[in-house]
Design a protein around this motif. Structure first.
Motif, PDB file in Angstrom:
ATOM      1  N   GLY B 123      -7.084  34.852  92.168  1.00  9.30           N
ATOM      2  CA  GLY B 123      -6.969  33.404  92.245  1.00  9.30           C
ATOM      3  C   GLY B 123      -6.435  32.782  90.979  1.00  9.30           C
ATOM      4  N   LYS B 124      -6.936  33.255  89.848  1.00 14.06           N
ATOM      5  CA  LYS B 124      -6.561  32.600  88.592  1.00 14.06           C
ATOM      6  C   LYS B 124      -5.269  33.186  88.024  1.00 14.06           C
ATOM      7  CE  LYS B 124      -8.409  31.267  84.126  1.00 14.06           C
ATOM      8  NZ  LYS B 124      -7.183  31.537  83.393  1.00 14.06           N
ATOM      9  N   VAL B 125      -5.291  34.502  87.825  1.00 14.96           N
ATOM     10  CA  VAL B 125      -4.169  35.152  87.147  1.00 14.96           C
ATOM     11  C   VAL B 125      -2.985  35.336  88.090  1.00 14.96           C
ATOM     12  CG1 VAL B 125      -3.469  37.218  85.934  1.00 14.96           C
ATOM     13  CG2 VAL B 125      -5.771  36.326  85.626  1.00 14.96           C
ATOM     14  N   GLY B 126      -3.276  35.852  89.292  1.00 18.02           N
ATOM     15  CA  GLY B 126      -2.204  36.121  90.250  1.00 18.02           C
ATOM     16  C   GLY B 126      -1.396  34.873  90.547  1.00 18.02           C
ATOM     17  N   SER B 127      -2.100  33.773  90.803  1.00 16.76           N
ATOM     18  CA  SER B 127      -1.372  32.561  91.153  1.00 16.76           C
ATOM     19  C   SER B 127      -0.578  32.051  89.961  1.00 16.76           C
ATOM     20  CB  SER B 127      -2.330  31.487  91.642  1.00 16.76           C
ATOM     21  OG  SER B 127      -3.152  31.056  90.597  1.00 16.76           O
ATOM     22  N   SER B 128      -1.152  32.186  88.767  1.00 19.73           N
ATOM     23  CA  SER B 128      -0.409  31.638  87.630  1.00 19.73           C
ATOM     24  C   SER B 128       0.811  32.502  87.307  1.00 19.73           C
ATOM     25  CB  SER B 128      -1.316  31.451  86.416  1.00 19.73           C
ATOM     26  OG  SER B 128      -1.330  32.587  85.617  1.00 19.73           O
ATOM     27  N   ILE B 129       0.685  33.809  87.513  1.00 13.35           N
ATOM     28  CA  ILE B 129       1.868  34.662  87.319  1.00 13.35           C
ATOM     29  C   ILE B 129       2.934  34.300  88.352  1.00 13.35           C
ATOM     30  CG2 ILE B 129       2.761  37.010  87.532  1.00 13.35           C
ATOM     31  CD1 ILE B 129       0.223  38.031  86.288  1.00 13.35           C
ATOM     32  N   GLY B 130       2.493  34.168  89.597  1.00 17.92           N
ATOM     33  CA  GLY B 130       3.425  33.821  90.667  1.00 17.92           C
ATOM     34  C   GLY B 130       4.137  32.513  90.378  1.00 17.92           C
ATOM     35  N   ALA B 131       3.350  31.515  89.975  1.00 19.78           N
ATOM     36  CA  ALA B 131       3.931  30.201  89.725  1.00 19.78           C
ATOM     37  C   ALA B 131       4.842  30.221  88.502  1.00 19.78           C
ATOM     38  CB  ALA B 131       2.828  29.171  89.533  1.00 19.78           C
ATOM     39  N   GLU B 132       4.399  30.918  87.455  1.00 11.38           N
ATOM     40  CA  GLU B 132       5.186  30.928  86.222  1.00 11.38           C
ATOM     41  C   GLU B 132       6.539  31.608  86.439  1.00 11.38           C
ATOM     42  OE1 GLU B 132       3.470  33.084  83.001  1.00 11.38           O
ATOM     43  OE2 GLU B 132       4.725  32.087  81.504  1.00 11.38           O
ATOM     44  N   LEU B 133       6.480  32.828  86.999  1.00 10.76           N
ATOM     45  CA  LEU B 133       7.743  33.530  87.229  1.00 10.76           C
ATOM     46  C   LEU B 133       8.579  32.806  88.285  1.00 10.76           C
ATOM     47  CD1 LEU B 133       7.011  37.341  86.988  1.00 10.76           C
ATOM     48  CD2 LEU B 133       7.473  35.664  85.230  1.00 10.76           C
ATOM     49  N   GLY B 134       7.883  32.243  89.283  1.00 10.72           N
ATOM     50  CA  GLY B 134       8.607  31.503  90.310  1.00 10.72           C
ATOM     51  C   GLY B 134       9.394  30.356  89.713  1.00 10.72           C
ATOM     52  N   ASN B 237      12.244  32.009  96.133  1.00  7.82           N
ATOM     53  CA  ASN B 237      13.470  31.318  96.537  1.00  7.82           C
ATOM     54  C   ASN B 237      13.753  30.163  95.601  1.00  7.82           C
ATOM     55  OD1 ASN B 237      13.943  32.915  98.797  1.00  7.82           O
ATOM     56  ND2 ASN B 237      12.307  31.809  99.878  1.00  7.82           N
ATOM     57  N   LYS B 238      14.987  29.755  95.656  1.00  9.18           N
ATOM     58  CA  LYS B 238      15.351  28.598  94.849  1.00  9.18           C
ATOM     59  C   LYS B 238      14.625  27.370  95.369  1.00  9.18           C
ATOM     60  CE  LYS B 238      18.456  31.098  92.804  1.00  9.18           C
ATOM     61  NZ  LYS B 238      19.165  31.159  91.564  1.00  9.18           N
ATOM     62  N   GLY B 239      14.514  26.390  94.513  1.00 12.41           N
ATOM     63  CA  GLY B 239      13.862  25.154  94.956  1.00 12.41           C
ATOM     64  C   GLY B 239      12.411  25.138  94.541  1.00 12.41           C
ATOM     65  N   THR B 240      11.902  23.939  94.296  1.00 13.11           N
ATOM     66  CA  THR B 240      10.527  23.819  93.801  1.00 13.11           C
ATOM     67  C   THR B 240       9.535  24.336  94.826  1.00 13.11           C
ATOM     68  OG1 THR B 240      10.768  21.542  94.466  1.00 13.11           O
ATOM     69  CG2 THR B 240      10.702  21.967  92.117  1.00 13.11           C
ATOM     70  N   GLY B 244       5.693  27.015  94.761  1.00 14.80           N
ATOM     71  CA  GLY B 244       4.421  26.917  95.471  1.00 14.80           C
ATOM     72  C   GLY B 244       4.207  28.119  96.364  1.00 14.80           C
ATOM     73  N   LYS B 245       5.272  28.497  97.067  1.00 20.16           N
ATOM     74  CA  LYS B 245       5.179  29.652  97.955  1.00 20.16           C
ATOM     75  C   LYS B 245       4.850  30.904  97.179  1.00 20.16           C
ATOM     76  CE  LYS B 245       8.060  28.807 102.010  1.00 20.16           C
ATOM     77  NZ  LYS B 245       9.453  28.935 102.451  1.00 20.16           N
ATOM     78  N   ALA B 246       5.482  31.040  96.023  1.00 20.79           N
ATOM     79  CA  ALA B 246       5.251  32.237  95.221  1.00 20.79           C
ATOM     80  C   ALA B 246       3.800  32.296  94.762  1.00 20.79           C
ATOM     81  CB  ALA B 246       6.186  32.251  94.010  1.00 20.79           C
ATOM     82  N   ALA B 247       3.274  31.161  94.300  1.00 18.98           N
ATOM     83  CA  ALA B 247       1.897  31.129  93.818  1.00 18.98           C
ATOM     84  C   ALA B 247       0.938  31.419  94.950  1.00 18.98           C
ATOM     85  CB  ALA B 247       1.592  29.760  93.212  1.00 18.98           C
ATOM     86  N   ASN B 248       1.164  30.774  96.073  1.00 16.15           N
ATOM     87  CA  ASN B 248       0.313  30.957  97.230  1.00 16.15           C
ATOM     88  C   ASN B 248       0.395  32.391  97.743  1.00 16.15           C
ATOM     89  OD1 ASN B 248      -1.418  29.917  99.232  1.00 16.15           O
ATOM     90  ND2 ASN B 248       0.288  30.004 100.665  1.00 16.15           N
ATOM     91  N   GLY B 249       1.632  32.865  97.883  1.00 13.00           N
ATOM     92  CA  GLY B 249       1.832  34.235  98.365  1.00 13.00           C
ATOM     93  C   GLY B 249       1.175  35.249  97.457  1.00 13.00           C
TER      94      GLY B 249
END
Ligand code: ATP
Ligand code: MG
Lengths: 257, 273, 331
Positions: B123-134, B237-240, B244-249
């Motif tokens: 929840g904490k690390v995974g989502s932030s990695i996803g969002a950051e790299l996304g 994917n491109k676009g903001t 969100g999708k990356a973090a959620n996924g």
């Protein structure tokens, strides 16, 4: 602001592209590009949104690979390079991104240091600082050195982005829409900066833009991307001396007639 | 800015669509399996060849491990305390409250510590990695890194995956220890058991199989959280919306995989018992 | 490297080192218990009934865990061979003539194998040896005995109640009592029943004692468990009471026996007895005592029923029984 005297060597092409094609899925974006960029030249690429201008310069810098055709940059065939050689070639090319692409998590200083620290092994702290300060001064933003990218305006970000590519003294500069979304005065400043870079570092540049003021003031030559090919090419006046309905609106829109 | 839209000129080329939807989604599925596979292979190719990004690994360990420590230790403490408190009544029925330490120890060491840590970290690390790299992908920071002569996969992905793989087992160790302490507080208040006795009883039912299984589990969990977060972000994917999708996924996929891995590893470890 | 990065590196280092230290301490604590990685030998035993024993259950010797069950497999017609691994360190204490039986390590009913006996003169067990299995002493068996006893006692009690009632009504003389020959027969039958019940109660008490002693062995989980609660003491007390009641009943039975023997010795003897008020008094008090003892025994049984351990067994049948027992005591 008239364009200063450029020192172009028409016998020496730094980029040579022949028969380049690129498609995404079924969509053919580039359909046979032929292009030469000469040493010291500013080439402006015009074209509608989605015609593949960004794709073209991404292929030049090796971010995308071509489907067909030959791309030679600084005498090297891009598709034949391995990772290490490609990396070595890339640091000779500066890429200013459409939306600056500053590293959000780093301060301006860190952003500028990044290419230096990562590519010049054994560089001293002092050399880094001098370099950073000098490029910052070149783009006129010395006071922002400790700010975060999120604290900068769009124009400032663009200039920092250009500064970050300049720090490695690139031989080729690729500008992707350097003036998009900026006010006219900032546009003029950016145009001047592009010309200054050309003269000061003697770089060859490709400038992608929709902004004909920018095209006129920075371009030594204009190439217009139509239907995946450069169908019109020449000086500013040559390119727009036409009634082609695919070209004329650019001119009419920018210089209200 | 699009400056040409208002003028009537010939149509720009439009994407053509071909093939049925089902065929496409099956293709997509196998293609993404292939991509994930390639991504993992690339991690192993890049992670263990020099130059190593030590500085960045340390920085990521700080972000992933140290920054999550407070949250995870608090959760661990509460889990230990509550679990002991809730188990007490059923054991009390048998007059077997002296079994609490053993019960708590088995629950925490075998299952809860790695699992709770992994879920919190997902929840904490995974989502932030996803969002950051996304967002780095979307704003072309990754491309920028690549053209400025830095291998972004190595710099961004391998460092993060190594950091999660290294620090999540450590975090799980802390979680286990702190959860036991939470359990101890409850036992001490009710039975007046000493810490020494408690620890003795805690280790009574444990074996090396438990320790090894939990260690392997949390290493696998750490790797999963890192690689899933990076994969989602790096390929967003491109676009903001992509961010969100990356973090959620990253969170959903990592949690799902963590449970699957839990089942598999528990099964395997039961063969060694 | 600037100051911030250095500080971070130090914090990360501490973070990792401390976590690692906790883990390693854990591993060493675990290792200190020397449960695993120790070498072991395999021995086996053949049982008629393993009472739900499973691979992985523990093997105890003198109340100490010395190994685990590895394999359970049918042999012959219905016998079961249990293979267990025994820690090599414990091997030296177990002798070849030791016996094994199946026990239980606590309330949840984890089955264990208990190794006991064995004389120091006999050779030490070796890998592959087979130990002698003792007849199963399971909780289930004990429950059955207890239940039977309970039923027996109930009928005896009612017998005595009837008897003593009649004695009280029959003008207090044994004469009246003994004049009724059916009464004599009844008394004799009751006494025989009581004798059986008493013997059975004594056995029961002995079994309960062994059972609780097994649980009381030092170091076992059950030990901790029982030390923790009063259950063990209750169980122990129940066993003692059984014993006392049994002894008591035994004495009374003996007493009665002499009396009835006198009754039985032919002819005049009866006349003598009948005319002897002392004898009559003796018979009367004996019967009263017997009644007391029986009630006591019943009490104990009831206590046993309320004991958590025996609860499950009695649960279904408890209600009816408890009611009738209460009625029996009510007077
Ligand atoms: N990585 C990609 N994957 C799929 N399609 C892409 C990718 N990059 C570009 N395209 C597609 O290629 C086409 C050309 O994109 P490109 O970004 O080159 O346009 P552009 O000429 O730069 O437009 P603009 O002026 O708006 O920047 C677009 O239709 C885009 O959807
Ligand atoms: Mg573009």
């Amino acid at each position: 602001m008239e364009k200063g005297k450029a020192n172009i060597d028409y016998n020496n092409a730094v980029i040579r592209i022949h028969g380049l094609e690129k498609a995404f899925d079924d969509y053919e974006v580039l359909r046979g590009i032929d292009l030469e960029l000469f040493q010291g030249e500013n080439l402006v690429v015009l074209g509608r949104s989605g015609t593949g201008k960004s794709v073209l310069i991404k292929i030049i810098s090796g971010l995308l690979s071509p489907d067909k055709g030959k791309v030679e940059v600084l005498g090297e065939d891009i598709s034949k390079l391995n990772d290490r050689e490609l990396q070595a070639l890339r640091i000779r090319i500066g890429f200013s991104f459409q939306n600056s692409a500053l590293y959000d998590s780093m301060t301006v200083r860190k952003n500028l240091e990044f290419p230096l620290v990562r590519n010049r092994k054994g560089i001293t702290r002092k050399e880094i600082d001098t370099n950073v300060e000098s490029v910052l001064e070149a783009v006129g933003l010395s006071q922002t050195i400790n700010q975060m990218p999120s604290e900068l305006s769009g124009g400032q970000r663009k200039r920092i982005g250009i500064a970050r590519t300049l720090i490695l003294n690139p031989e080729i500069m690729l500008y992707d829409e350097p003036t998009a979304g900026l006010d006219p005065i900032t546009c003029i400043e950016i145009n001047d900066l592009i010309n200054e870079v050309q003269q000061r570092y003697n770089t060859s540049s490709i400038i992608i833009t929709h902004d004909l003021t920018c095209a006129k003031s920075t371009g030594d030559r204009i190439a217009m991307l139509l239907e995946g090919q450069f169908q019109r090419e020449g000086t500013f006046d040559q390119v727009f001396d036409t009634n082609d309905s695919r070209v004329k609106p650019f001119f009419d829109y920018n210089f209200i007639k | 800015m699009d400056t040409t839209d208002s003028t009537p000129i010939p149509e720009a080329p439009v994407r053509r669509k071909r093939g049925s939807k089902l065929k496409k989604s099956i293709n997509d599925f196998f293609f993404s399996m292939y991509q994930i596979n390639q991504f993992i292979l690339k991690f192993f190719r890049e992670a263990f060849v020099p130059p190593y990004e030590f500085k960045e690994i340390v920085r990521q360990c700080y972000e992933v491990g140290v920054r999550s420590f407070t949250l995870i230790s608090l959760t661990g403490f509460i889990v230990g305390l509550i679990f002991t408190k809730q188990s007490r009544p059923s054991l009390l029925q048998f007059g077997a409250t002296s079994w609490l330490p053993s019960l708590v120890s088995i629950a925490i060491m075998r299952a809860l510590a790695p699992l709770v840590t992994a879920l919190i970290a997902a929840g904490k690390v995974g989502s932030s990695i996803g969002a950051e790299l996304g967002s780095m992908r979307v704003t072309e920071q990754i491309d920028a890194m690549e053209v400025s002569g830095t291998n972004p996969f190595k710099f961004l992905v391998t460092t993060r995956v190594l950091a999660t793989t290294l620090t999540i087992p450590i975090l799980a160790t802390y979680t286990g220890f702190i959860a036991l302490f939470g359990g101890y507080l409850n036992v001490a208040v009710n039975e007046g058991t000493s810490w020494r006795t408690f620890i003795e009883q805690v280790f009574e039912p444990l074996t090396f199989v438990d320790f090894t299984a939990s260690l392997i589990k949390s290493i696998v969990f750490g790797f999963t959280i890192g690689i899933v977060g990076c994969y989602q972000g790096y390929n967003s994917n491109k676009g903001t919306e992509g961010v969100g999708k990356a973090a959620n996924g990253a969170v959903v996929t990592a949690m799902f995989l963590v449970f699957i891995e839990e089942i598999v590893i528990v099964q395997i470890s039961s063969w060694f018992r | 490297m600037d100051a911030k990065e250095n500080r971070r590196a130090i914090i990360v280092g501490l973070f990792l080192a401390l976590g690692l230290a906790i883990f390693i301490i854990g591993v060493f604590t675990l290792g200190g218990q020397s449960k695993s990685f120790a070498k072991s030998i395999h021995i086996s035993a053949v049982f008629d009934d393993v009472a739900g024993l499973k691979p992985g259950n523990n093997v105890w010797f003198s109340g100490v865990k010395v190994g685990t069950i590895k394999e359970i497999r049918f042999v012959g017609t219905s016998e079961v061979r249990v293979r267990m691994s025994i820690d090599e360190n414990s091997q030296q204490y177990i002798h070849r003539n030791a016996g094994v039986h199946i026990g239980s390590d606590g309330l949840i009913g984890n089955k264990i194998i208990v190794i006991d006996g064995g004389s120091p003169g006999a050779p030490i067990v070796q890998d592959g040896d087979q130990l002698q299995a003792a007849k199963l002493l399971s909780t289930d068996d004990m429950m059955k005995t207890l239940q039977q006893n309970n039923e027996n006692l109930l009928s005896i009690t009612s017998d005595f109640k009837l008897l003593s009632h009649k004695i009280l009504q029959g003008k207090g003389t044994v004469g009246t009592l003994m004049a009724d020959s059916t009464m004599a027969v009844q008394l004799k039958a009751s006494m025989r029943n009581l004798q059986i019940a008493t013997a059975s109660a004594a056995l029961m008490a002995k079994q309960l004692n062994t059972f609780s002693n097994t649980m009381n062995t030092k170091g076992g989980l059950a030990d901790k468990l029982f030390t923790d609660t009063t259950t063990f003491n209750r169980l122990k007390a129940a066993a003692n009471q059984f014993q006392a009641a049994a002894t008591n009943a035994n004495a009374i039975t003996e007493n009665l026996k002499t009396t009835t023997d006198k009754l039985n010795s032919k002819d005049n003897a009866v006349g003598v007895l009948l005319n002897d008020p002392k004898s009559a008094e003796q018979v009367r008090s004996s019967i009263a005592n017997l009644q007391q003892a029986t009630i006591k025994l019943n009490d104990d049984l009831e206590a046993a029923q309320h004991n958590f351990l025996l609860k499950g067994f009695f649960k279904d049948r408890a209600k009816a029984k408890a009611d009738s027992i209460k009625k029996a005591q009510g007077k």
